[in-house]
Every structure is written in C-alpha cells, then in structure tokens.
Write a protein that holds these residues in place. Sequence first.
Motif, mmCIF file in Angstrom:
data_model
loop_
_atom_site.group_PDB
_atom_site.id
_atom_site.type_symbol
_atom_site.label_atom_id
_atom_site.label_comp_id
_atom_site.label_asym_id
_atom_site.label_seq_id
_atom_site.Cartn_x
_atom_site.Cartn_y
_atom_site.Cartn_z
ATOM 1 N N THR A 1 -24.754 -53.711 24.443
ATOM 2 C CA THR A 1 -24.771 -55.072 25.345
ATOM 3 C C THR A 1 -24.116 -56.177 24.895
ATOM 4 O OG1 THR A 1 -26.811 -55.604 24.960
ATOM 5 C CG2 THR A 1 -26.797 -53.974 26.486
ATOM 6 N N ILE B 1 -31.004 -58.742 29.100
ATOM 7 C CA ILE B 1 -29.682 -59.019 29.435
ATOM 8 C C ILE B 1 -29.725 -60.226 30.496
ATOM 9 C CG2 ILE B 1 -27.011 -58.704 29.765
ATOM 10 C CD1 ILE B 1 -28.437 -55.330 29.525
ATOM 11 N N GLY C 1 -18.131 -56.956 32.043
ATOM 12 C CA GLY C 1 -18.965 -57.601 32.699
ATOM 13 C C GLY C 1 -18.884 -58.788 33.486
ATOM 14 N N HIS D 1 -31.673 -58.811 33.372
ATOM 15 C CA HIS D 1 -31.724 -57.287 33.586
ATOM 16 C C HIS D 1 -32.554 -56.693 32.430
ATOM 17 C CE1 HIS D 1 -29.329 -57.052 37.041
ATOM 18 N NE2 HIS D 1 -28.261 -57.310 36.787
ATOM 19 N N SER E 1 -33.720 -48.886 34.130
ATOM 20 C CA SER E 1 -33.320 -50.368 34.308
ATOM 21 C C SER E 1 -34.744 -51.007 35.225
ATOM 22 C CB SER E 1 -32.030 -50.454 35.173
ATOM 23 O OG SER E 1 -31.892 -49.924 36.068
ATOM 24 N N GLU F 1 -26.997 -54.894 38.751
ATOM 25 C CA GLU F 1 -27.659 -53.886 38.307
ATOM 26 C C GLU F 1 -26.877 -52.618 38.099
ATOM 27 O OE1 GLU F 1 -31.853 -51.208 38.561
ATOM 28 O OE2 GLU F 1 -31.428 -53.022 39.823
ATOM 29 N N LYS G 1 -28.344 -62.262 33.359
ATOM 30 C CA LYS G 1 -27.202 -61.715 34.271
ATOM 31 C C LYS G 1 -26.259 -62.771 35.117
ATOM 32 C CE LYS G 1 -30.764 -61.476 37.790
ATOM 33 N NZ LYS G 1 -31.563 -60.348 38.848
ATOM 34 N N VAL H 1 -24.596 -52.632 35.125
ATOM 35 C CA VAL H 1 -25.459 -52.103 33.962
ATOM 36 C C VAL H 1 -25.612 -50.728 33.834
ATOM 37 C CG1 VAL H 1 -27.369 -52.644 32.356
ATOM 38 C CG2 VAL H 1 -26.381 -54.549 33.786
#
Length: 453
Positions: free
Chosen positions: A150, A103, A159, A133, A48, A174, A105, A177
Amino acid sequence: MSETIETVLKGELRRFKAYPTYKDSGIEWLGEIPADWEVKRLRYVSDSNPVASEVRSLPGDTEVSFVPMEAVGENGGLALETTKLLTDVKAGYTYFRDGDVVIAKIMPCFENGKGALADGLTNGIAFGTTELHVLRTKAEADAGFAFYVTLSDAFRKIGEADMYGAGGQKRISETFVRDFRMPLPPLLEQRAIAKFLDGETARIDTLVARKKRLITLLQERRSALITRAVTRGLNPAAPMKDSGVEWLGEIPAHWEVKRVKRLCQVRRGASPRPIDDPVYFDDEGEYAWVRIADVTASERYLERTTQRMSDIGKALSVPLEPGELFVSIAGTVGKPIITRIKCCIHDGFVYFVNLNEHREYLFYVFSCGEPYKGLGKIGTQLNLNTDTIGNIVVPRPPEEEQEDIVSFLDRRASFIDSLIGSVGSAIYRLQELRTALISAAVTGKIDVRETAQ
C-alpha cells in the motif's frame, strides 16, 4: 514508475541482484514477476473495514487508542498518545486493531503516503478518523508485506487516478482497495521482504530525521544572524543604548527607532473587482495578480505568477512596481517579499506606500520574525493588519549602514540558504530511494531474501 524512481533504481539499487527467473504477470504496470509469485486482488487475501461489533462484549470503560488523521504518519507510523473510553468512540469512528493495515483515503493524505501497520494500540484496539480504510490480512498474506504494497509507488499513483469526488474532497474507494491486484510471493518470502524493508526504511528514516534536524539548526542560525545584524549592526565595538522597545533591546547609540507608519503608509491589498475593461497594463502586457498561494515560505523575490489582472478584472489596491515590499497577513503570516514584477496583490497582504527606506534592509528586519513578538493572536495565527504592521517599531540605521548590513546578509544568508538547499536535496534523494526500495522489493524487481536473513 516515474522517471526519477527509475533513475534511482538504475543507480542506488544496483547492489541488489534480480531473481533467477521471471514470468509475465499479465498486468501492464507490474510487468514481469518472479516465476513462483502469484498475483491476487487484495479482496482475496484480506478483509476490508472490519466492524466494531467485534468489541461489543468489552466494558464501555475499556481504554482504547484514538487516532485522528494528524496522528497517522506519512510513510508509516501512528502517534498513540491519545486514548479514549470505548463507550465514547465505538460509534462514528473507524475501528481497527493491532496487525491491521490502515490507509488514508482522502487527498492529499493518500498522495502523501499516510498509512500504517497498527501496532502497540492500547488494549490492542483503536478508533480513528473516518477517513481511513482498514485491511486485515488472511492466512496467506503477511500484514507487513501488505502494508508495504500500500506504500508502493504503483498503489499510490493508480489510486490517485481512481479517486472520486471534487477538489480537496477526493477519496479512494473501498472498491479500488479491494480490487487492487498485488504481487504475492510465498508467505515466508513475504515476511523476508517485510523484514528487509523494515530495516532499510528505518535506516533511511533515521538519516532523513537527522538531516531535517540539520535544516532546523541552519534555519535557527540564519535567523540569529539576521536578527543580530539588523538590531546590533556590524560593528561589535559600537556604543549601545536602550532602544525602549522590548523586542529590540539595545541598539547602536547612533541609530533611531521608528514606527513603520512614520516611514510610510501601510495599506492592504484587495480582491479583484470584475470589470469589462481591465485597466492595469504596461508595455509588456498586464499587471500580474498575486495570491497567497503564489508566495512560498522560502521566497525572497516575487518573479512570476500564474494569473494576470486582465484575466480577472481590476484590483482595488494600488498596483505595485518592481522593487516594492509587501508582507503576508494570511498563509505564511508575517512573510515579507519584494516584487520584481508589476503586480496587484490579494487582501492577504499589506504593502508600503511611498517607502523611502532601504527596502532590502526592511525585508531582513521583517524576515527575522522578532518584530512580531508580543502581537495579539487569533488561535495560532498572528493577528496582523495594517494597524499592527504600521505600529511595529523598527531600528533605523543611517542609510549607508543599512546598505552594508544588506550586503553582509546577502552573502552570509545566501551561503546558509545554499547549505539548506543541499541538505533538502539530499532528503529528497533519500525519500526517492525509500520509495524505490519499497516498489522494487514488493514487485520482485530485486531479490532481498539473503539480505533479510
């Protein structure tokens, strides 16, 4: 999964078969998965937020893609029109490259599905908003499959519940994720699922784009219908004259034109002033308090609001009775609305005092948008206030003719509105189907391996 998605799965997705055998995943939201699938946290199948030191050796004048949040699509895709030099963006922005999954965030971008599988970046490199992210899959995971994970309903809903921060600044971490437990088919099967979803989502997106274009055309037709009726009348054989007003052009010879301020006083709403003894009450309770957020772009009548004046105090403007017309000067600027409730309005509106004209006719005049042409702008917003609204020149047919125009437009505009509503419902169903397909495919609820071949 939401009830709506489950309904879609039971209907539209029946054409897909299930896997031969399943096993318990040990995860409540996931339930059973195909027998040869695994479940792994994203941290074990991807890295990540890679660091930009990877491109340190490149010359500073290397051209790279630049991706602000507005360039990140909902449900996939990046707008890559903007490029910058590496030296200008290598610090202070999020770094990623072709093949990475990005993604959004921050809310509401995350909830709206903003994210993409990066592809076609200038020199294979991009720097973008810090509100992203980045995932870079390892050998055992396919980037396309991870991207669809995702986008799945579960990833987004879980999320949302895990966000930190306050108000509009909430973000997914993070840690969320990295710790998300994703279903993991064998690598070839991941690729087959991603290929299937590429085709299906592209087909659905094409249908949605066509329907959105249809809505745009219907809205244009509606606007043209209203504009012609309120400026030309209903009799195509009527003698015409020059109105002397640029936006009006020619009008029927027996019509007048008047500035709004000659028809009534134009006043601005006001913010409430807290007091111990609220004064606005009626037989059924208190006057309603109307904010910009209470008026949508598609509304014609104000039927209800969420707050009452007794909850917050006294407004400094005159309370409006049912049937009164007011216009927004903030939010959806220039939006007219007629109240069907007793209310007090925010200072983002102007209202008309002692208006003797046909309110429904003036509603249509203002809703066509033409009266605002030529008015000054601040940025991209019309600069509307009591003076600019008061100085707008409007056509003034005889009252009986105003009533005929309103009756005509009520029928014709309502028919177009119903068509727009039907197309909008179809778009919603397609978007639900898209979400359902992604969620069902990446969790193994449907077997798409043969379909993807």
